[in-house]
Design a protein around this motif. Structure first.
Motif, PDB file in Angstrom:
ATOM      1  N   GLY A  50     -22.788  15.608 -14.665  1.00  0.00           N
ATOM      2  CA  GLY A  50     -22.884  16.962 -15.190  1.00  0.00           C
ATOM      3  C   GLY A  50     -24.312  17.475 -15.185  1.00  0.00           C
ATOM      4  O   GLY A  50     -24.549  18.681 -15.026  1.00  0.00           O
ATOM      5  N   HIS A  51     -25.287  16.580 -15.360  1.00  0.00           N
ATOM      6  CA  HIS A  51     -26.687  16.981 -15.287  1.00  0.00           C
ATOM      7  C   HIS A  51     -27.023  17.504 -13.890  1.00  0.00           C
ATOM      8  O   HIS A  51     -27.737  18.504 -13.745  1.00  0.00           O
ATOM      9  N   THR A  52     -26.511  16.815 -12.877  1.00  0.00           N
ATOM     10  CA  THR A  52     -26.715  17.275 -11.505  1.00  0.00           C
ATOM     11  C   THR A  52     -25.968  18.575 -11.264  1.00  0.00           C
ATOM     12  O   THR A  52     -26.504  19.509 -10.643  1.00  0.00           O
ATOM     13  N   HIS A  53     -24.743  18.651 -11.758  1.00  0.00           N
ATOM     14  CA  HIS A  53     -23.904  19.810 -11.486  1.00  0.00           C
ATOM     15  C   HIS A  53     -24.508  21.091 -12.039  1.00  0.00           C
ATOM     16  O   HIS A  53     -24.430  22.147 -11.411  1.00  0.00           O
ATOM     17  N   ARG A  54     -25.138  21.033 -13.221  1.00  0.00           N
ATOM     18  CA  ARG A  54     -25.705  22.268 -13.779  1.00  0.00           C
ATOM     19  C   ARG A  54     -26.803  22.821 -12.868  1.00  0.00           C
ATOM     20  O   ARG A  54     -26.962  24.044 -12.742  1.00  0.00           O
ATOM     21  N   VAL A  55     -27.541  21.924 -12.211  1.00  0.00           N
ATOM     22  CA  VAL A  55     -28.559  22.372 -11.259  1.00  0.00           C
ATOM     23  C   VAL A  55     -27.888  22.943 -10.007  1.00  0.00           C
ATOM     24  O   VAL A  55     -28.300  23.991  -9.482  1.00  0.00           O
ATOM     25  N   GLN A  56     -26.844  22.288  -9.532  1.00  0.00           N
ATOM     26  CA  GLN A  56     -26.116  22.799  -8.373  1.00  0.00           C
ATOM     27  C   GLN A  56     -25.543  24.181  -8.645  1.00  0.00           C
ATOM     28  O   GLN A  56     -25.554  25.046  -7.762  1.00  0.00           O
ATOM     29  N   LEU A  57     -25.056  24.397  -9.851  1.00  0.00           N
ATOM     30  CA  LEU A  57     -24.529  25.716 -10.197  1.00  0.00           C
ATOM     31  C   LEU A  57     -25.582  26.797  -9.992  1.00  0.00           C
ATOM     32  O   LEU A  57     -25.314  27.833  -9.363  1.00  0.00           O
ATOM     33  N   LEU A  58     -26.776  26.581 -10.502  1.00  0.00           N
ATOM     34  CA  LEU A  58     -27.809  27.607 -10.362  1.00  0.00           C
ATOM     35  C   LEU A  58     -28.265  27.748  -8.923  1.00  0.00           C
ATOM     36  O   LEU A  58     -28.480  28.870  -8.447  1.00  0.00           O
ATOM     37  N   LEU A  59     -28.398  26.637  -8.210  1.00  0.00           N
ATOM     38  CA  LEU A  59     -28.773  26.728  -6.793  1.00  0.00           C
ATOM     39  C   LEU A  59     -27.772  27.590  -6.025  1.00  0.00           C
ATOM     40  O   LEU A  59     -28.159  28.435  -5.209  1.00  0.00           O
ATOM     41  N   HIS A  60     -26.491  27.389  -6.292  1.00  0.00           N
ATOM     42  CA  HIS A  60     -25.467  28.174  -5.594  1.00  0.00           C
ATOM     43  C   HIS A  60     -25.470  29.625  -6.059  1.00  0.00           C
ATOM     44  O   HIS A  60     -25.316  30.544  -5.241  1.00  0.00           O
ATOM     45  N   MET A  61     -25.638  29.844  -7.347  1.00  0.00           N
ATOM     46  CA  MET A  61     -25.613  31.218  -7.844  1.00  0.00           C
ATOM     47  C   MET A  61     -26.823  32.021  -7.391  1.00  0.00           C
ATOM     48  O   MET A  61     -26.740  33.242  -7.229  1.00  0.00           O
ATOM     49  N   MET A  99     -35.810  36.137  -0.903  1.00  0.00           N
ATOM     50  CA  MET A  99     -37.061  35.373  -0.952  1.00  0.00           C
ATOM     51  C   MET A  99     -36.947  34.152  -0.046  1.00  0.00           C
ATOM     52  O   MET A  99     -35.974  33.427  -0.081  1.00  0.00           O
ATOM     53  N   THR A 100     -37.947  33.941   0.785  1.00  0.00           N
ATOM     54  CA  THR A 100     -37.964  32.766   1.647  1.00  0.00           C
ATOM     55  C   THR A 100     -38.235  31.525   0.816  1.00  0.00           C
ATOM     56  O   THR A 100     -39.154  31.501  -0.004  1.00  0.00           O
ATOM     57  N   THR A 101     -37.441  30.519   1.030  1.00  0.00           N
ATOM     58  CA  THR A 101     -37.591  29.300   0.241  1.00  0.00           C
ATOM     59  C   THR A 101     -38.160  28.175   1.084  1.00  0.00           C
ATOM     60  O   THR A 101     -38.008  28.139   2.302  1.00  0.00           O
ATOM     61  N   TYR A 154     -37.380  26.053 -14.054  1.00  0.00           N
ATOM     62  CA  TYR A 154     -38.224  26.223 -12.868  1.00  0.00           C
ATOM     63  C   TYR A 154     -37.555  27.126 -11.836  1.00  0.00           C
ATOM     64  O   TYR A 154     -38.179  28.076 -11.321  1.00  0.00           O
ATOM     65  N   LEU A 155     -36.305  26.837 -11.516  1.00  0.00           N
ATOM     66  CA  LEU A 155     -35.618  27.623 -10.488  1.00  0.00           C
ATOM     67  C   LEU A 155     -35.496  29.090 -10.891  1.00  0.00           C
ATOM     68  O   LEU A 155     -35.673  29.987 -10.060  1.00  0.00           O
ATOM     69  N   ALA A 156     -35.179  29.331 -12.163  1.00  0.00           N
ATOM     70  CA  ALA A 156     -35.048  30.711 -12.628  1.00  0.00           C
ATOM     71  C   ALA A 156     -36.386  31.441 -12.547  1.00  0.00           C
ATOM     72  O   ALA A 156     -36.455  32.598 -12.105  1.00  0.00           O
ATOM     73  N   LYS A 157     -37.462  30.774 -12.972  1.00  0.00           N
ATOM     74  CA  LYS A 157     -38.783  31.400 -12.931  1.00  0.00           C
ATOM     75  C   LYS A 157     -39.310  31.551 -11.508  1.00  0.00           C
ATOM     76  O   LYS A 157     -39.957  32.549 -11.175  1.00  0.00           O
ATOM     77  N   ARG A 158     -39.032  30.571 -10.677  1.00  0.00           N
ATOM     78  CA  ARG A 158     -39.572  30.577  -9.309  1.00  0.00           C
ATOM     79  C   ARG A 158     -38.798  31.511  -8.397  1.00  0.00           C
ATOM     80  O   ARG A 158     -39.393  32.259  -7.602  1.00  0.00           O
ATOM     81  N   TYR A 159     -37.471  31.489  -8.489  1.00  0.00           N
ATOM     82  CA  TYR A 159     -36.667  32.212  -7.507  1.00  0.00           C
ATOM     83  C   TYR A 159     -35.896  33.403  -8.061  1.00  0.00           C
ATOM     84  O   TYR A 159     -35.306  34.163  -7.303  1.00  0.00           O
ATOM     85  N   ALA A 160     -35.875  33.568  -9.381  1.00  0.00           N
ATOM     86  CA  ALA A 160     -35.190  34.732  -9.968  1.00  0.00           C
ATOM     87  C   ALA A 160     -35.997  35.287 -11.137  1.00  0.00           C
ATOM     88  O   ALA A 160     -35.468  35.471 -12.226  1.00  0.00           O
ATOM     89  N   PRO A 161     -37.308  35.566 -10.908  1.00  0.00           N
ATOM     90  CA  PRO A 161     -38.135  36.063 -12.013  1.00  0.00           C
ATOM     91  C   PRO A 161     -37.627  37.411 -12.510  1.00  0.00           C
ATOM     92  O   PRO A 161     -37.228  38.264 -11.723  1.00  0.00           O
ATOM     93  N   GLY A 162     -37.615  37.557 -13.819  1.00  0.00           N
ATOM     94  CA  GLY A 162     -37.147  38.812 -14.387  1.00  0.00           C
ATOM     95  C   GLY A 162     -35.645  38.969 -14.432  1.00  0.00           C
ATOM     96  O   GLY A 162     -35.137  40.004 -14.862  1.00  0.00           O
ATOM     97  N   SER A 163     -34.917  37.941 -14.003  1.00  0.00           N
ATOM     98  CA  SER A 163     -33.455  38.018 -14.008  1.00  0.00           C
ATOM     99  C   SER A 163     -32.924  37.675 -15.389  1.00  0.00           C
ATOM    100  O   SER A 163     -33.646  37.195 -16.256  1.00  0.00           O
ATOM    101  N   GLY A 164     -31.634  37.879 -15.559  1.00  0.00           N
ATOM    102  CA  GLY A 164     -31.016  37.557 -16.835  1.00  0.00           C
ATOM    103  C   GLY A 164     -30.817  36.083 -17.068  1.00  0.00           C
ATOM    104  O   GLY A 164     -30.485  35.682 -18.196  1.00  0.00           O
ATOM    105  N   TRP A 165     -31.016  35.252 -16.055  1.00  0.00           N
ATOM    106  CA  TRP A 165     -30.784  33.825 -16.238  1.00  0.00           C
ATOM    107  C   TRP A 165     -31.687  33.231 -17.307  1.00  0.00           C
ATOM    108  O   TRP A 165     -31.285  32.351 -18.060  1.00  0.00           O
ATOM    109  N   LEU A 166     -32.919  33.713 -17.383  1.00  0.00           N
ATOM    110  CA  LEU A 166     -33.848  33.277 -18.416  1.00  0.00           C
ATOM    111  C   LEU A 166     -34.551  34.518 -18.952  1.00  0.00           C
ATOM    112  O   LEU A 166     -35.519  34.992 -18.356  1.00  0.00           O
ATOM    113  N   PRO A 167     -34.063  35.068 -20.050  1.00  0.00           N
ATOM    114  CA  PRO A 167     -34.614  36.325 -20.566  1.00  0.00           C
ATOM    115  C   PRO A 167     -36.112  36.239 -20.824  1.00  0.00           C
ATOM    116  O   PRO A 167     -36.637  35.193 -21.215  1.00  0.00           O
TER     117      PRO A 167
END
Length: 202
Positions: free
Chosen positions: A15-26, A1-3, A74-87
């Protein structure tokens, strides 16, 4: 997907920042990181994007979004819809939400607050209370992880990313993970996920 151009405002040791970085990288989403220490967060410019002066803040095109857990959703819904990250199923979504609440509650005021106190000074919260909260939530996690590999089920979700950073770094606040073998095994599983990036210790 083009971002669109994603910018993340935060600090490397948050740690609040890092959890977002984790998902961005994954999700392999390219982004620009802007360091936002306390002095920056007090500025008029930063208060313009988050009046509460808190990190992280995500900018995605015209969107400006604060609160780390909200950003994860937001990131899970926007860039990984239907994925296991957010059932999508009600039970799975509710289980993830429960852990997001614990990340903002007992984890934030237990191991995370103990780490802040040890690294940067008195937060005004009694150390005994911080450690009591830490023991409570880590014991709960230990019992949960004795039954399944990840916090909300057999596969990783946003729950694991939201809780990982401050739990893994709990020893920096004098909170030992030695009594929790299942928790330590879970930390190793999270660290072995594709595209994992560590949070620096210094």
């Amino acid at each position: 997907m083009t971002t669109t151009a994603i910018t993340l405002h935060g600090t490397a040791l948050s740690g609040h920042t890092h959890r977002v970085q984790l998902l961005l990288h994954m999700l392999q989403l390219p982004y620009r990181f802007i360091d936002a220490p306390a002095s920056v967060r007090q500025s008029e410019a930063f208060r313009g994007i988050n009046p509460l002066g808190q990190i992280p803040v995500l900018q995605d095109g015209e969107l400006v979004l604060a609160d780390s857990n909200a950003i994860l959703v937001y990131l899970a819904k926007r860039y990984a819809p239907g994925s296991g990250w957010l059932p999508e199923d009600p039970v799975g979504a509710a289980q993830v939400q429960r852990w997001l609440s614990l990340a903002a509650g007992e984890i934030a005021f237990g191991p995370a607050k103990a780490r802040v106190t040890a690294r940067w000074g008195d937060t005004g919260m009694p150390q005994e209370l911080m450690h009591k909260l830490a023991d409570k939530v880590l014991g709960f996690m230990e019992a949960q992880l004795a039954r399944q590999d990840f916090l909300a089920g057999p596969a990783p979700t946003l729950a694991d990313l939201a809780c990982y950073s401050y739990v893994a770094h709990a020893p920096e606040g004098g909170v030992s993970l030695a009594p929790y073998p299942q928790l330590r095994a879970w930390i190793a599983r999270v660290q072995s996920l594709p595209h994992f990036v560590p949070m620096p210790e210094d």
